[in-house]
Design an enzyme around this catalytic site. Structure first.
Site, mmCIF file in Angstrom:
data_model
loop_
_atom_site.group_PDB
_atom_site.id
_atom_site.type_symbol
_atom_site.label_atom_id
_atom_site.label_comp_id
_atom_site.label_asym_id
_atom_site.label_seq_id
_atom_site.Cartn_x
_atom_site.Cartn_y
_atom_site.Cartn_z
ATOM 1 N N ARG A 158 -30.319 35.899 -9.781
ATOM 2 C CA ARG A 158 -29.389 35.285 -10.732
ATOM 3 C C ARG A 158 -30.239 34.305 -11.541
ATOM 4 N NH1 ARG A 158 -24.505 37.501 -8.763
ATOM 5 N NH2 ARG A 158 -24.516 37.643 -6.525
ATOM 6 N N GLY A 211 -23.651 44.016 -12.529
ATOM 7 C CA GLY A 211 -22.198 43.865 -12.615
ATOM 8 C C GLY A 211 -21.784 43.181 -13.909
ATOM 9 N N GLY A 216 -21.359 40.093 -14.919
ATOM 10 C CA GLY A 216 -22.158 38.981 -15.426
ATOM 11 C C GLY A 216 -23.401 39.490 -16.134
ATOM 12 N N ASP A 273 -18.536 46.320 -5.226
ATOM 13 C CA ASP A 273 -17.117 45.955 -5.329
ATOM 14 C C ASP A 273 -16.231 46.978 -6.040
ATOM 15 O OD1 ASP A 273 -17.503 43.542 -4.019
ATOM 16 O OD2 ASP A 273 -18.147 42.548 -5.861
ATOM 17 N N GLY A 326 -15.094 41.133 -0.924
ATOM 18 C CA GLY A 326 -14.061 41.333 -1.940
ATOM 19 C C GLY A 326 -13.355 40.029 -2.235
ATOM 20 N N ALA A 332 -6.827 51.194 9.762
ATOM 21 C CA ALA A 332 -6.438 49.802 10.062
ATOM 22 C C ALA A 332 -4.910 49.661 10.092
ATOM 23 C CB ALA A 332 -7.022 48.877 9.001
ATOM 24 N N GLU A 345 -12.259 39.069 1.617
ATOM 25 C CA GLU A 345 -12.625 37.637 1.526
ATOM 26 C C GLU A 345 -11.611 36.832 0.706
ATOM 27 O OE1 GLU A 345 -16.350 38.572 -0.336
ATOM 28 O OE2 GLU A 345 -17.431 37.281 1.053
ATOM 29 N N HIS A 369 -23.233 40.384 4.967
ATOM 30 C CA HIS A 369 -24.182 41.045 4.059
ATOM 31 C C HIS A 369 -24.629 42.425 4.487
ATOM 32 C CE1 HIS A 369 -24.247 37.179 2.101
ATOM 33 N NE2 HIS A 369 -24.769 37.807 1.067
HETATM 34 P P1 ATP Z 1 -22.161 40.857 -9.067
HETATM 35 O O1 ATP Z 1 -21.407 42.128 -8.991
HETATM 36 O O2 ATP Z 1 -23.048 40.603 -7.934
HETATM 37 O O3 ATP Z 1 -21.306 39.666 -9.393
HETATM 38 P P2 ATP Z 1 -23.167 40.357 -11.686
HETATM 39 O O4 ATP Z 1 -24.060 41.075 -12.616
HETATM 40 O O5 ATP Z 1 -21.759 40.121 -12.178
HETATM 41 O O6 ATP Z 1 -23.183 41.086 -10.317
HETATM 42 P P3 ATP Z 1 -23.765 37.524 -12.013
HETATM 43 O O7 ATP Z 1 -24.425 36.576 -11.075
HETATM 44 O O8 ATP Z 1 -22.412 37.198 -12.508
HETATM 45 O O9 ATP Z 1 -23.834 38.943 -11.291
HETATM 46 O O10 ATP Z 1 -24.723 37.692 -13.299
HETATM 47 C C1 ATP Z 1 -26.093 38.037 -13.162
HETATM 48 C C2 ATP Z 1 -26.897 37.309 -14.197
HETATM 49 O O11 ATP Z 1 -26.471 37.695 -15.512
HETATM 50 C C3 ATP Z 1 -26.752 35.797 -14.190
HETATM 51 O O12 ATP Z 1 -27.561 35.175 -13.224
HETATM 52 C C4 ATP Z 1 -27.197 35.432 -15.600
HETATM 53 O O13 ATP Z 1 -28.597 35.445 -15.688
HETATM 54 C C5 ATP Z 1 -26.639 36.609 -16.403
HETATM 55 N N1 ATP Z 1 -25.343 36.206 -16.954
HETATM 56 C C6 ATP Z 1 -24.128 36.196 -16.349
HETATM 57 N N2 ATP Z 1 -23.164 35.717 -17.147
HETATM 58 C C7 ATP Z 1 -23.780 35.388 -18.306
HETATM 59 C C8 ATP Z 1 -23.350 34.819 -19.545
HETATM 60 N N3 ATP Z 1 -22.074 34.486 -19.746
HETATM 61 N N4 ATP Z 1 -24.273 34.636 -20.509
HETATM 62 C C9 ATP Z 1 -25.558 34.964 -20.334
HETATM 63 N N5 ATP Z 1 -26.041 35.498 -19.178
HETATM 64 C C10 ATP Z 1 -25.181 35.698 -18.189
#
Ligand code: ATP
Length: 328
Positions: free
Chosen positions: A76, A106, A108, A132, A175, A191, A227, A258
């Site tokens: 991250r 994902g 993010g 997820d 979750g 279950a 969760e 995990h």
């Molecule tokens: P997971 O399914 O594990 O949540 P994810 O891709 O959603 O996976 P996040 O930790 O939400 O995981 O995002 C991964 C990375 O993406 C973040 O650490 C950040 O670097 C980048 N990121 C997330 N949101 C933003 C945002 N709004 N703007 C810019 N970068 C972002």
């Protein structure tokens, strides 16, 4: 006219999921097949900012299709959320001659990719990698099938000991926002109750169901708790609550944690990731950008990232009904 794509980067970002390696392998091999240079970026956006890149050819991804985790590591990265961080990342990509990237992650990770594209008009493509299964625009995400099989296997083992001692087990699964893992693995493992974030059935119903279960002569009971379930109690508090209200039960708790993210990917996840990687590379070369590759009715589809990140997928109401019928 859009710049010709000669070099594509691939990386994994956010929480890891089994099948990410198969996804990396697919992107790398598709590039090799199409005579496009490929670069792996270590540790997601953090590695992008630091220029932690490695050239990858077809042989760099030997013997990884069967491995859990991600050889490119995941991370991250707070800095990528800032305009300065994204500027550093862009400079690194330009210096390395990279014309486009594929991000496996994902919501993010996709949000970051979308912002990056908006700021630099840089071609990006997403592949949904998360256990997820909560991403709009795809029926399945890479890693979900492996995760539910891991959970079912664990519950089968818990069931053995639960029935030997006539015990009730609360099993916590991943979750926080969505109950796909809980619902699917709960139905798959038989279950008695499944508590998910999308529904609050109330503690009364849980007690009634457990009373019925005991009366009907069941030798063991398994309650799956996501969760983020809405009872307002965690698994340990649920155990206390049930012991207080139904002392006939000998209750135990198991938090799977995990282990749900690890393990060799199932064949389903390997095939899914292989198909998605090829589609991601081919789509970039066709001049498409800002899409996530998904699967629906066994066909690969593209959904604009802006749509994919809008919301979580809904819980399968029909499966909830089946679950209710199965616990009769
Ligand atoms: P997971 O399914 O594990 O949540 P994810 O891709 O959603 O996976 P996040 O930790 O939400 O995981 O995002 C991964 C990375 O993406 C973040 O650490 C950040 O670097 C980048 N990121 C997330 N949101 C933003 C945002 N709004 N703007 C810019 N970068 C972002």
């Amino acid at each position: 006219m859009a710049k010709e794509i000669k070099k594509i980067a691939v990386f994994t970002s956010g929480g890891d999921s089994p099948g990410m390696n198969a996804g990396i392998r697919s992107v790398v091999r598709a590039c090799a097949y199409l005579k496009i240079e490929c670069v792996g970026i270590y540790r997601g956006y953090q590695g992008m900012i630091e220029g932690d890149f490695a050239p990858m050819d077809a042989r760099s991804v030997n013997n990884i299709i069967n491995k859990g985790g991600t050889i490119l590591k995941s991370a991250r990265c707070e800095e990528f959320r800032t305009a300065e961080g994204r500027k550093k990342a862009h400079d690194q990509l330009v210096n390395a001659g990279i014309d486009a990237f594929v991000v496996i992650g994902g919501n993010g990770s996709f949000t970051g990719a979308l912002l990056f594209n908006e700021e630099y008009n840089f071609p990006v493509m997403g592949m949904p990698g998360t256990i997820d299964n909560d991403i709009l625009g795809t029926t399945y995400t890479i890693g979900f099938d492996t995760a539910i099989n891991t959970v079912v296997e664990a519950i089968d083992k818990i069931r053995d000991t639960a029935s030997s001692h006539n015990r009730l087990f609360f099993v916590e699964v991943m979750g926080r926002d969505v109950g796909h893992i809980a619902l699917n693995s709960g139905v798959g493992a038989g279950a008695e109750e499944i508590l998910i974030p999308e529904q609050n059935l109330g503690l009364e119903r849980l007690l009634e169901s457990l009373k019925r279960s005991k009366k009907s002569g069941k030798s063991s009971s398994i309650v799956i708790v996501a969760e983020g379930d809405k009872t307002g109690k965690n698994v340990f508090e649920l155990k206390e609550y049930v012991e207080e209200h139904l002392p006939i039960y000998d209750v135990r708790v198991s938090v799977l944690g995990h282990m749900q993210r690890g393990g060799n990917p199932t064949c389903f996840d390997r095939v899914l990731a292989s198909r998605m990687g090829v589609k991601a590379v081919e789509s970039l070369l066709e001049g498409k950008s800002n899409y996530m590759v998904g699967i629906r009715d066994n066909n690969l589809i593209l959904t604009p990232i802006a749509e994919a990140i809008k919301a979580h997928t809904d819980i399968d109401e029909e499966l909830i009904r089946v679950s209710d019928i199965m616990t009769t």
